[in-house]
Design an enzyme around this catalytic site. Structure first.
Site, PDB file in Angstrom:
ATOM      1  N   SER A 179     -10.107   0.761   2.818  1.00 37.63           N
ATOM      2  CA  SER A 179      -9.615  -0.628   4.222  1.00 37.63           C
ATOM      3  C   SER A 179      -9.225   1.153   4.767  1.00 37.63           C
ATOM      4  O   SER A 179      -7.931   1.866   3.623  1.00 37.63           O
ATOM      5  CB  SER A 179      -8.207  -0.970   4.081  1.00 37.63           C
ATOM      6  OG  SER A 179      -8.945  -1.855   3.167  1.00 37.63           O
TER       7      SER A 179
ATOM      8  N   ARG B 174       0.862  -1.397   0.041  1.00 39.64           N
ATOM      9  CA  ARG B 174      -0.534  -0.187  -0.168  1.00 39.64           C
ATOM     10  C   ARG B 174       1.130   1.111  -0.126  1.00 39.64           C
ATOM     11  O   ARG B 174       0.311   2.162   0.634  1.00 39.64           O
ATOM     12  CB  ARG B 174      -1.264   0.280   0.998  1.00 39.64           C
ATOM     13  CG  ARG B 174      -2.192  -1.729   1.526  1.00 39.64           C
ATOM     14  CD  ARG B 174      -3.009  -1.144   0.278  1.00 39.64           C
ATOM     15  NE  ARG B 174      -3.561  -1.917   0.278  1.00 39.64           N
ATOM     16  CZ  ARG B 174      -4.113  -3.422  -0.117  1.00 39.64           C
ATOM     17  NH1 ARG B 174      -3.185  -3.781  -0.378  1.00 39.64           N
ATOM     18  NH2 ARG B 174      -5.332  -3.747  -0.203  1.00 39.64           N
TER      19      ARG B 174
ATOM     20  N   GLU C 297      -3.973   4.573   5.756  1.00 33.81           N
ATOM     21  CA  GLU C 297      -4.078   3.876   4.051  1.00 33.81           C
ATOM     22  C   GLU C 297      -4.358   5.502   3.556  1.00 33.81           C
ATOM     23  O   GLU C 297      -3.513   5.236   2.639  1.00 33.81           O
ATOM     24  CB  GLU C 297      -4.289   2.767   4.032  1.00 33.81           C
ATOM     25  CG  GLU C 297      -3.888   2.098   2.859  1.00 33.81           C
ATOM     26  CD  GLU C 297      -4.543   2.343   1.819  1.00 33.81           C
ATOM     27  OE1 GLU C 297      -3.652   3.151   0.802  1.00 33.81           O
ATOM     28  OE2 GLU C 297      -5.248   2.310   1.869  1.00 33.81           O
TER      29      GLU C 297
HETATM   30  N1  EPU Z   1     -11.623  -9.803  10.810  1.00 40.09           N
HETATM   31  C1  EPU Z   1     -12.035  -9.524  11.932  1.00 40.09           C
HETATM   32  N2  EPU Z   1     -12.459  -8.145  11.660  1.00 40.09           N
HETATM   33  C2  EPU Z   1     -13.387  -8.048  11.279  1.00 40.09           C
HETATM   34  C3  EPU Z   1     -12.959  -7.906   9.894  1.00 40.09           C
HETATM   35  C4  EPU Z   1     -11.814  -9.409  10.004  1.00 40.09           C
HETATM   36  O1  EPU Z   1     -11.594  -9.605  12.712  1.00 40.09           O
HETATM   37  O2  EPU Z   1     -14.745  -7.112  11.056  1.00 40.09           O
HETATM   38  C5  EPU Z   1     -10.099 -10.331  10.665  1.00 40.09           C
HETATM   39  C6  EPU Z   1     -10.591 -12.191   9.986  1.00 40.09           C
HETATM   40  O3  EPU Z   1      -9.713 -12.828  11.354  1.00 40.09           O
HETATM   41  C7  EPU Z   1     -10.430 -12.423   8.834  1.00 40.09           C
HETATM   42  C8  EPU Z   1      -8.778 -10.978   8.495  1.00 40.09           C
HETATM   43  O4  EPU Z   1      -9.610 -10.142   9.535  1.00 40.09           O
HETATM   44  O5  EPU Z   1      -9.544 -13.036   8.197  1.00 40.09           O
HETATM   45  C9  EPU Z   1      -8.562 -11.044   7.523  1.00 40.09           C
HETATM   46  O6  EPU Z   1      -9.564  -9.882   7.396  1.00 40.09           O
HETATM   47  P1  EPU Z   1      -9.948  -9.534   5.261  1.00 40.09           P
HETATM   48  O7  EPU Z   1      -9.868 -10.915   4.469  1.00 40.09           O
HETATM   49  O8  EPU Z   1     -11.025  -9.278   5.187  1.00 40.09           O
HETATM   50  O9  EPU Z   1      -9.067  -8.770   4.581  1.00 40.09           O
HETATM   51  P2  EPU Z   1      -8.118  -7.783   5.491  1.00 40.09           P
HETATM   52  O10 EPU Z   1      -6.947  -7.977   5.494  1.00 40.09           O
HETATM   53  O11 EPU Z   1      -8.832  -6.969   6.804  1.00 40.09           O
HETATM   54  C10 EPU Z   1      -7.164  -7.104   3.524  1.00 40.09           C
HETATM   55  C11 EPU Z   1      -7.161  -5.327   2.518  1.00 40.09           C
HETATM   56  C12 EPU Z   1      -8.102  -5.233   1.368  1.00 40.09           C
HETATM   57  C13 EPU Z   1      -8.547  -6.494   0.772  1.00 40.09           C
HETATM   58  C14 EPU Z   1      -8.073  -8.255   1.669  1.00 40.09           C
HETATM   59  C15 EPU Z   1      -8.735  -9.204   0.257  1.00 40.09           C
HETATM   60  C16 EPU Z   1      -6.045  -4.190   3.441  1.00 40.09           C
HETATM   61  C17 EPU Z   1      -5.585  -3.146   4.606  1.00 40.09           C
HETATM   62  N3  EPU Z   1      -7.225  -4.760   3.162  1.00 40.09           N
HETATM   63  O12 EPU Z   1      -7.656  -6.577   4.179  1.00 40.09           O
HETATM   64  O13 EPU Z   1      -8.136  -3.904   0.730  1.00 40.09           O
HETATM   65  O14 EPU Z   1     -10.018  -6.246  -0.317  1.00 40.09           O
HETATM   66  O15 EPU Z   1      -7.539  -7.944   2.631  1.00 40.09           O
HETATM   67  O16 EPU Z   1      -7.510  -9.129   0.043  1.00 40.09           O
HETATM   68  O17 EPU Z   1      -4.868  -4.684   3.132  1.00 40.09           O
HETATM   69  C18 EPU Z   1      -8.280  -2.044   0.017  1.00 40.09           C
HETATM   70  O18 EPU Z   1      -6.780  -1.181   0.326  1.00 40.09           O
HETATM   71  O19 EPU Z   1      -9.081  -0.756   0.726  1.00 40.09           O
HETATM   72  C19 EPU Z   1      -8.525  -2.940   0.922  1.00 40.09           C
HETATM   73  C20 EPU Z   1     -10.477  -3.090   0.970  1.00 40.09           C
END
Ligand code: EPU
Length: 345
Positions: A238, A168, A335
């Site tokens: 995010s 990012r 971010e």
């Molecule tokens: N989780 C929670 N609570 C929540 C949501 C998620 O505890 O409310 C935990 C869960 O354990 C889950 C983990 O967080 O397994 C990861 O969640 P998720 O798969 O939704 O991914 P993320 O790490 O929260 C990242 C990117 C997203 C991207 C997704 C899928 C960043 C900052 N964000 O989110 O990117 O779509 O992975 O690859 O790296 C963006 O950059 O705007 C964005 C949406």
């Protein structure tokens, strides 16, 4: 004397030009329809001495006050393809909507970008934060880009090394305002390799026929199930990066919270942990502060429930950061790019 461009508007409301729908006014707003118009604009002394900012969909910015500069809206929407034995090179102009590009490449039979389906924003914004989702990042398919360099007052080509991509992050965040990205060239190898290492995607693809179109559909379903549509609930995706912490802190936290998820950080002695999990544990999932809040289905997404100001957004961000810091000793990094209180871009 260089004339003021005809397509310039003064005191322009940016509310419809940022996906958080924050009220901010730009001193000038200019639509650029051809790259040469930028050269013209640069010859205009008064406009060239002000800060410039390109706004496409405004899906990764926070305006905490009015923008005392020139907002540039690029109406450059062409896509060209060049194919050789090894790869297809996609030349996409900056104004193209990112997801339209993903869709068009798949229709034309050039798979590779499907994991990046439905990411909001334009092609020109994609390199700025090195967009990423479901196991891949823009840098994995990036070849080069064409930009207007405001410092050197000339067009330039930057390759992946020049762009200094990381999670990012890129040179465009290091040197905000210097480069106006005009065209991005992506390289998709002819030999397609599906990328299914992201656990949630992998699980959703089990028992599904393996094709890029199917992956796109699954990614779209996953995103729609947890990320709010900015048209219905304004947000900037995010709001924080997933933090990398050292192994010692991770082990300490894991002994206290055995369900703390983690991912490889790709760096020795570092572990990546989901910011969403930390925010949820700190009690912020689905919680509001005035007109803003952290989204109930994905705690990492800061949403505007209606009528919020940029200052309210920053206040909530600071509350979340300080609660996560107090509970876990982990510093969350914002971010999106912030224009206003924290920076003077
Ligand atoms: N989780 C929670 N609570 C929540 C949501 C998620 O505890 O409310 C935990 C869960 O354990 C889950 C983990 O967080 O397994 C990861 O969640 P998720 O798969 O939704 O991914 P993320 O790490 O929260 C990242 C990117 C997203 C991207 C997704 C899928 C960043 C900052 N964000 O989110 O990117 O779509 O992975 O690859 O790296 C963006 O950059 O705007 C964005 C949406």
């Amino acid at each position: 004397m260089v004339e003021v461009p005809v397509n310039i508007i003064e005191n322009f409301s940016l509310q419809a030009y940022n996906s958080l729908a924050l009220p901010a006014v730009a001193r000038y707003f200019i639509t650029i329809n051809a790259m040469d118009e930028l050269v013209e604009l640069s010859r205009h002394y008064r406009l060239n001495t002000l800060p410039w900012l390109v706004l496409g969909s405004g899906s990764n910015v926070v305006f905490s006050k009015d923008y005392n500069g020139v907002i540039i809206h690029l109406e450059l929407n062409n896509i060209y393809y060049r194919v050789d034995d090894e790869a297809v090179y996609i030349h996409a102009e900056a104004g193209v909507i990112w997801d339209k590009l993903v869709q068009e490449t798949l229709i034309k039979g050039y798979p590779g970008l499907e994991n990046l389906s439905l990411i909001p924003g334009t092609v020109g914004a994609a390199p700025v934060q090195n967009i990423g989702a479901y196991g891949i990042e823009l840098k994995d398919y990036f070849s080069s880009l064409l930009a207007w360099d405001r410092e050197l007052q000339r067009f330039c080509h930057l390759d992946a090394n020049d762009c200094c991509f990381s999670y990012r992050h890129s040179i465009f965040k290091e040197e905000p305002g210097r480069y106006i990205i005009l065209k991005v060239v992506l390289k998709l190898p002819c030999a397609w390799r599906p990328q299914l290492q992201y656990q949630a995607l992998n699980s959703a693809m089990i028992d599904q026929p393996l094709s890029a179109d199917r992956i796109r559909n699954v990614v779209c379903e996953l995103r729609r199930s947890k990320l709010p549509d900015p048209e219905l609930l304004p947000n900037a995706g995010s709001f924080f990066k997933n933090p990398c912490i050292n192994q010692a802190l991770f082990s300490e936290l894991k002994s206290l919270y055995s369900d703390l998820p983690s991912f490889a950080a790709g760096v020795a002695d570092q572990v990546k942990v989901p910011a969403a999990w930390l925010i949820e544990q700190a009690g912020w999932r689905g919680k509001a502060l005035g007109a803003v809040g952290m989204y109930e289905k994905q705690a990492l997404v800061l949403v505007n429930h209606g009528g919020a100001s940029g200052d309210e957004v920053l206040e909530l961000a600071q509350c979340v950061q300080s609660d996560v810091w107090e509970k876990f000793g982990v510093q969350l990094e914002v971010e999106p790019q912030i224009f206003g209180a924290l920076t003077e871009n």
